[in-house]
Design a protein around this motif. Sequence first.
Motif, PDB file in Angstrom:
ATOM      1  N   VAL B 256       0.854  -1.187   0.000  1.00  0.00           N
ATOM      2  CA  VAL B 256       0.000   0.000   0.000  1.00  0.00           C
ATOM      3  C   VAL B 256       0.890   1.237   0.000  1.00  0.00           C
ATOM      4  O   VAL B 256       1.769   1.376   0.851  1.00  0.00           O
ATOM      5  CB  VAL B 256      -0.906   0.013   1.248  1.00  0.00           C
ATOM      6  CG1 VAL B 256      -1.842   1.217   1.213  1.00  0.00           C
ATOM      7  CG2 VAL B 256      -1.687  -1.283   1.347  1.00  0.00           C
ATOM      8  N   ASP B 257       0.650   2.110  -0.977  1.00  0.00           N
ATOM      9  CA  ASP B 257       1.419   3.356  -1.046  1.00  0.00           C
ATOM     10  C   ASP B 257       0.422   4.461  -1.321  1.00  0.00           C
ATOM     11  O   ASP B 257       0.077   4.716  -2.466  1.00  0.00           O
ATOM     12  CB  ASP B 257       2.474   3.229  -2.161  1.00  0.00           C
ATOM     13  CG  ASP B 257       3.242   4.530  -2.346  1.00  0.00           C
ATOM     14  OD1 ASP B 257       3.210   5.364  -1.404  1.00  0.00           O
ATOM     15  OD2 ASP B 257       3.843   4.701  -3.415  1.00  0.00           O
ATOM     16  N   LYS B 259      -2.778   5.781  -2.115  1.00  0.00           N
ATOM     17  CA  LYS B 259      -3.967   5.191  -2.719  1.00  0.00           C
ATOM     18  C   LYS B 259      -3.597   4.159  -3.775  1.00  0.00           C
ATOM     19  O   LYS B 259      -4.438   3.695  -4.535  1.00  0.00           O
ATOM     20  CB  LYS B 259      -4.820   6.300  -3.371  1.00  0.00           C
ATOM     21  CG  LYS B 259      -5.611   7.118  -2.373  1.00  0.00           C
ATOM     22  CD  LYS B 259      -6.893   6.390  -2.006  1.00  0.00           C
ATOM     23  CE  LYS B 259      -7.658   7.135  -0.900  1.00  0.00           C
ATOM     24  NZ  LYS B 259      -8.733   6.303  -0.365  1.00  0.00           N
ATOM     25  N   LEU B 261      -1.948   0.501  -4.938  1.00  0.00           N
ATOM     26  CA  LEU B 261      -1.556  -0.846  -4.535  1.00  0.00           C
ATOM     27  C   LEU B 261      -0.587  -1.374  -5.576  1.00  0.00           C
ATOM     28  O   LEU B 261      -0.849  -1.315  -6.766  1.00  0.00           O
ATOM     29  CB  LEU B 261      -2.778  -1.767  -4.479  1.00  0.00           C
ATOM     30  CG  LEU B 261      -3.931  -1.314  -3.574  1.00  0.00           C
ATOM     31  CD1 LEU B 261      -5.114  -2.270  -3.714  1.00  0.00           C
ATOM     32  CD2 LEU B 261      -3.486  -1.230  -2.122  1.00  0.00           C
ATOM     33  N   TYR B 271      -6.799   2.451  -5.823  1.00  0.00           N
ATOM     34  CA  TYR B 271      -8.048   2.061  -5.197  1.00  0.00           C
ATOM     35  C   TYR B 271      -8.807   3.250  -4.673  1.00  0.00           C
ATOM     36  O   TYR B 271      -8.225   4.283  -4.382  1.00  0.00           O
ATOM     37  CB  TYR B 271      -7.830   0.994  -4.124  1.00  0.00           C
ATOM     38  CG  TYR B 271      -7.192   1.514  -2.849  1.00  0.00           C
ATOM     39  CD1 TYR B 271      -5.811   1.673  -2.774  1.00  0.00           C
ATOM     40  CD2 TYR B 271      -7.961   1.790  -1.735  1.00  0.00           C
ATOM     41  CE1 TYR B 271      -5.241   2.119  -1.621  1.00  0.00           C
ATOM     42  CE2 TYR B 271      -7.384   2.242  -0.570  1.00  0.00           C
ATOM     43  CZ  TYR B 271      -6.029   2.404  -0.510  1.00  0.00           C
ATOM     44  OH  TYR B 271      -5.455   2.850   0.630  1.00  0.00           O
ATOM     45  N   VAL B 276      -7.988   0.833   4.476  1.00  0.00           N
ATOM     46  CA  VAL B 276      -7.024  -0.177   4.875  1.00  0.00           C
ATOM     47  C   VAL B 276      -6.212   0.263   6.081  1.00  0.00           C
ATOM     48  O   VAL B 276      -5.283  -0.406   6.481  1.00  0.00           O
ATOM     49  CB  VAL B 276      -6.063  -0.534   3.715  1.00  0.00           C
ATOM     50  CG1 VAL B 276      -6.835  -1.116   2.551  1.00  0.00           C
ATOM     51  CG2 VAL B 276      -5.241   0.665   3.303  1.00  0.00           C
ATOM     52  N   SER B 280       0.765  -1.386   5.627  1.00  0.00           N
ATOM     53  CA  SER B 280       1.647  -1.125   4.484  1.00  0.00           C
ATOM     54  C   SER B 280       1.494  -2.249   3.449  1.00  0.00           C
ATOM     55  O   SER B 280       1.887  -2.085   2.302  1.00  0.00           O
ATOM     56  CB  SER B 280       3.100  -1.022   4.938  1.00  0.00           C
ATOM     57  OG  SER B 280       3.492  -2.247   5.525  1.00  0.00           O
ATOM     58  N   ARG B 281       0.975  -3.410   3.889  1.00  0.00           N
ATOM     59  CA  ARG B 281       0.740  -4.500   2.946  1.00  0.00           C
ATOM     60  C   ARG B 281      -0.651  -5.065   3.186  1.00  0.00           C
ATOM     61  O   ARG B 281      -1.081  -5.194   4.322  1.00  0.00           O
ATOM     62  CB  ARG B 281       1.759  -5.636   3.127  1.00  0.00           C
ATOM     63  CG  ARG B 281       3.202  -5.232   2.884  1.00  0.00           C
ATOM     64  CD  ARG B 281       4.081  -6.466   2.732  1.00  0.00           C
ATOM     65  NE  ARG B 281       3.768  -7.177   1.483  1.00  0.00           N
ATOM     66  CZ  ARG B 281       4.265  -6.840   0.301  1.00  0.00           C
ATOM     67  NH1 ARG B 281       5.051  -5.802   0.185  1.00  0.00           N
ATOM     68  NH2 ARG B 281       3.949  -7.531  -0.776  1.00  0.00           N
ATOM     69  N   LEU B 350     -10.329  -7.092  -0.150  1.00  0.00           N
ATOM     70  CA  LEU B 350      -9.043  -6.836   0.506  1.00  0.00           C
ATOM     71  C   LEU B 350      -9.008  -7.557   1.842  1.00  0.00           C
ATOM     72  O   LEU B 350      -9.997  -7.584   2.578  1.00  0.00           O
ATOM     73  CB  LEU B 350      -8.832  -5.326   0.732  1.00  0.00           C
ATOM     74  CG  LEU B 350      -8.653  -4.469  -0.514  1.00  0.00           C
ATOM     75  CD1 LEU B 350      -8.541  -3.005  -0.120  1.00  0.00           C
ATOM     76  CD2 LEU B 350      -7.420  -4.900  -1.298  1.00  0.00           C
TER      77      LEU B 350
END
Lengths: 283, 373
Positions: B256-257, B259, B261, B271, B276, B280-281, B350
């Motif tokens: 996750v960075d 918005k 993926l 996304y 979330v 971070s993952r 998710l």
Amino acid sequence: MHDELETEAIWRFAGYGFLLLVTMFMLIPIYWLLVASTLPESAIIASAGSGLPRLIPGTHLLENARALAARPDVDFYLSILNSVLIAVVYTGLALIFCSMAGFAFAKYDFRFKEPLFLGILATLIIPINLLVVPLFLLVSNIGLANSYWAVILPWAAYPIGIFFMRQSMQSIPDSLLEAARMDGASEFQLYYRVALPTMKSSMAALAVILFLFQWNLFLWPLVVLQQEKFTIPVAITKIMGQEQIAYDQLLIAAVLAIVPMFVVFLVLQRHFVRGILAGAVKE
Amino acid sequence: MTKISINNLVKTFEASDQRDADGEIVAVDDIDLEIADGEFIVLVGPSGCGKSTTLRCIAGLDNATQGEIRFDGEIVNDSRPRDRDVAMVFQNYALYPHMTVEGNMGFGLKLSSTLSSAEIDARVTEAAETMGIDGLLTKKPGELSGGQQQRVALGRSIVREPGVFLMDEPLSNLDAKLRAEMRTEIQALQNDLGVTTIYVTHDQTEAMAMGDRIAVLDGGVLQQVDVPEQLYRNPVNEFVADFIGSPSINLLDVAVDGKRLTGPGGFTHEYTGHEVGDRSRVRLGIRPEDLAIDERGDELTVSVVEKMGNENFIYGHLGDREIVARTDASVRPDPGDTVGLSFTNEALYLFDAQSGRSLETKTDNVSATQTQF
């Protein structure tokens, strides 16, 4: 291709030839026994002494049988009755005990199951000869000496039989017994109405084993039984025991001793082959 | 007709390996389950998940280590199978080999009812007619085909008119065609009789097709109990999402960075609307039928194409993950071709990367924005 077939045919021929030879080797003594039982004593001795044994039956069968009946010291025909009675009752009783014990060992979990089973097997190490004296004391103290029960009871729970039934009963699928439990069967009904009927062929095989065991038992009946209750093996030794052996009587006695065993085998033999469990469950 | 409540059911077995420290295997771990009168519930899970053990505890063939099983409010933990008014169909049918079909079906009634033999005969004949085996009554199980044996086993359970049917993978020994036939037949039978039914299977298709509700188990733990559609659309965790659906859901580990993926093989996805947290993952899931294939794209190298006639399954790899898309039969790339992939935002699942818990499941009310990558 052609050669291969030929070699295979030769091997097959040789194989069957060998089997035939072995079969004859096994059957000839029995055949000679049958022949000899129909000969007068002089002919028997002559046949046994000179080179090839005689293989053509004679006509002296009934005379030999009459001579056996006329013996004053041994009532051989009564001993046949004794043997049949003892072996039949023994076989019936031992089948019940062995199958029950086998069922319990195969299908239930209980404390000390393994040590108990090993203990039962361990008794096989002890030879009958060693047991004769203590067993005689036990039996005569109970007051059973010189009774049929004295021969029937000691091996009624026969270790080999228990082992045999345990091995067989292990092949009964657990789900079959569970299905019967769901159907409302009691534990005894599981044994009696589900386990036993599916084990018919094993029971038949065991019946032959037990019958044979009791039929051939010699030392113990000799010790514990008196004249009028003698079994066949004991009676036969009495025929041989005199100063002079009457071979004509001995051989007809041997033939008569085989007949009941042979009948038992013939009656039960077809059950060996029949796989009664076929189609019980889909594996 | 019976309502069944299971509270905190625990079943442990002694490990056969005595060197094990605590020497215990937990087969069923704290299961709670309410089964309504007349309901058809399916217990499903991979082998060793505890579904059969749960069934056997309900049947009374195994004793619960802890917890309570109630039939219509009454605790039955200590009552014998025969006193529970249940009938069970076994995976291997467990027909009595020495009895005729008639004997097999009448055995339970003979043992546990006070009916006269004429009444038993009538009941057996009626049940045999229902199952279409009235012509086989005098045959022994060994003379029957697998399908016929299966019908006898079902007939044996309905003839007693029990309060509960328990079925332990009854169809797994049949071939595929017969299995599909018997599936609908059992459903119809259960509908007619209205008897509470607990059905165990490892086959999720069977579970989805048959169950009013489905209980998914894994490792002795009940994961989720719900109607089939809810399990499919709103799985509580990654296990349920993965287990339900055929072919299985595609799962990708993504970073996750903001918005964005980022996943294996250069996969990226912008996304929207998904929460979330500060993870971070996460694990991203997408059902095969939600993946659209664009034959002009170049994200996925096709490895295998399975042509089903009415639809195609297209397999390929994204990094080290195998991806499968379920497409219309007209989409037919050759193995080795590269194709593009796309999916809608609302088709996205998710999951938490550690616990596997669902963060986001399939929604229909989100606007259909096509996402390209």
